[in-house]
Design an enzyme around this catalytic site. Structure first.
Site, PDB file in Angstrom:
ATOM      1  N   LYS A 145     -29.808   5.129  -2.630  1.00  0.00           N
ATOM      2  CA  LYS A 145     -30.900   4.154  -2.510  1.00  0.00           C
ATOM      3  C   LYS A 145     -30.660   2.999  -3.500  1.00  0.00           C
ATOM      4  O   LYS A 145     -29.516   2.627  -3.721  1.00  0.00           O
ATOM      5  CB  LYS A 145     -32.256   4.842  -2.692  1.00  0.00           C
ATOM      6  CG  LYS A 145     -32.392   6.057  -1.756  1.00  0.00           C
ATOM      7  CD  LYS A 145     -33.771   6.640  -1.714  1.00  0.00           C
ATOM      8  CE  LYS A 145     -33.791   7.833  -0.745  1.00  0.00           C
ATOM      9  NZ  LYS A 145     -35.117   8.395  -0.549  1.00  0.00           N
TER      10      LYS A 145
ATOM     11  N   GLU B 176     -35.525  13.225   8.716  1.00  0.00           N
ATOM     12  CA  GLU B 176     -36.145  13.139   7.394  1.00  0.00           C
ATOM     13  C   GLU B 176     -37.654  12.935   7.552  1.00  0.00           C
ATOM     14  O   GLU B 176     -38.115  11.803   7.781  1.00  0.00           O
ATOM     15  CB  GLU B 176     -35.567  11.963   6.610  1.00  0.00           C
ATOM     16  CG  GLU B 176     -34.087  12.081   6.345  1.00  0.00           C
ATOM     17  CD  GLU B 176     -33.667  11.274   5.115  1.00  0.00           C
ATOM     18  OE1 GLU B 176     -33.141  11.889   4.180  1.00  0.00           O
ATOM     19  OE2 GLU B 176     -33.890  10.058   5.087  1.00  0.00           O
TER      20      GLU B 176
ATOM     21  N   SER C 294     -36.286  16.056  -0.035  1.00  0.00           N
ATOM     22  CA  SER C 294     -36.457  16.997  -1.144  1.00  0.00           C
ATOM     23  C   SER C 294     -35.488  18.179  -1.088  1.00  0.00           C
ATOM     24  O   SER C 294     -35.837  19.290  -1.490  1.00  0.00           O
ATOM     25  CB  SER C 294     -37.908  17.480  -1.229  1.00  0.00           C
ATOM     26  OG  SER C 294     -38.765  16.394  -1.547  1.00  0.00           O
TER      27      SER C 294
ATOM     28  N   GLY D  67     -38.734  12.529  -1.489  1.00  0.00           N
ATOM     29  CA  GLY D  67     -39.067  12.242  -2.881  1.00  0.00           C
ATOM     30  C   GLY D  67     -40.355  12.872  -3.364  1.00  0.00           C
ATOM     31  O   GLY D  67     -40.867  12.522  -4.427  1.00  0.00           O
TER      32      GLY D  67
HETATM   33  P1  13P Z   1     -35.014  12.856  -1.554  1.00  0.00           P
HETATM   34  O1  13P Z   1     -33.864  13.845  -1.432  1.00  0.00           O
HETATM   35  O2  13P Z   1     -35.072  12.189  -2.862  1.00  0.00           O
HETATM   36  O3  13P Z   1     -36.294  13.470  -1.083  1.00  0.00           O
HETATM   37  O4  13P Z   1     -34.664  11.673  -0.512  1.00  0.00           O
HETATM   38  C1  13P Z   1     -34.338  11.985   0.785  1.00  0.00           C
HETATM   39  C2  13P Z   1     -33.853  10.762   1.443  1.00  0.00           C
HETATM   40  O5  13P Z   1     -34.612   9.849   1.733  1.00  0.00           O
HETATM   41  C3  13P Z   1     -32.396  10.661   1.700  1.00  0.00           C
HETATM   42  O6  13P Z   1     -32.110   9.597   2.549  1.00  0.00           O
END
Ligand code: 13P
Length: 244
Positions: free
Chosen positions: A10, A158, A203, A164
């Site tokens: 990100k 997702e 997560s 997150g």
């Molecule tokens: P997290 O693993 O931080 O929850 O993020 C998932 C995500 O959006 C991966 O593209």
């Protein structure tokens, strides 16, 4: 089918973080699964020097032109990257990207010889309303171009409410969703749909990875926060390698 574990950094990472990638590349140079890190555009060239497979996090649908601040798929490929994420929920939300745009970005990625990781996912409200499958099937209908193959595309499920947050669907919920996604892909793409990789994201961490990877039709994961440090990501890679 070769499994895939993808990290999504990100909007994180500067050159000070490159040692994390070198450590990861060293630990997993003989990995039996595909290991990819999608980094910030500013770092991709230097990330590619580690020898790890690298991806972008978005691309513009056009090959070049007057689009200030945007990055084309060809530019991503030029850094040494082989993958690009499209349709991430943060792009859909922050930049109001719709399925039609995501479809055109997918084609742009293919045209640049990038493997596309195409993301789908429902909101918390849609999940609570029992709308998850309707939402996901509609997203796939409108965002996956007809020329998708197992070689050029991976689908990442997702749930937005799991990103997150530390929350995840139950293993049964993930298995049920992935079974429905697989049925859709087989129905639409036949053998290519049967062979297309399906990732779970939201997560994922070392403590839950093995349980998630044990599920049918989960062929890897897309990992955000836990991909930033080699010490967090490496056990997830190992869990995928050890999954049946
Ligand atoms: P997290 O693993 O931080 O929850 O993020 C998932 C995500 O959006 C991966 O593209």
């Amino acid at each position: 089918m070769r499994k895939l574990i993808a990290g999504n950094w990100k909007m994180n990472g500067t050159k000070a973080d490159l040692p994390q990638l070198h450590a990861l590349a060293e630990s997993h140079k003989d990995a039996t699964v595909d290991v990819v890190i999608s980094g910030p555009a500013t770092l991709l060239s230097r990330m590619a020097e580690t020898g790890l497979a690298i991806g972008g996090q978005d691309c513009h649908p056009s090959t070049s032109g007057a689009h200030t601040g945007d990055i084309s798929a060809d530019m991503i490929k030029d850094t040494g990257a082989d993958y690009v994420i499209v349709g991430h929920s943060e792009r859909r939300t922050d930049h109001t990207e719709d399925d039609a745009l995501i479809s055109s970005k997918t084609v742009a990625g293919w045209n640049a010889d990038l493997h596309v990781i195409l993301c789908i996912g429902e909101t918390e409200a849609q999940y609570r309303d029992g709308e998850t499958l309707n939402v996901l099937l509609a997203q796939m209908d409108h965002s996956i171009p007809n020329a998708a193959t197992a070689a050029n595309t991976t689908i990442a499920y997702e749930p937005i409410w799991a990103i997150g947050t530390g929350l995840t669907p139950t293993p049964q919920e993930i298995a049920d969703v992935h079974a429905a996604l697989r049925a859709y892909l087989v129905d639409r793409f036949g053998g290519e749909g049967a062979a297309m990789r399906l990732l779970y994201g939201g997560s994922v961490k070392a403590s839950n990875a093995a349980d998630i990877f044990a599920l049918d039709n989960v062929n890897g994961a897309l990992v955000g926060g836990a991909s930033l440090k080699a010490a967090d990501f490496s056990p997830i890679v190992t869990a995928l390698e050890q999954s049946a």
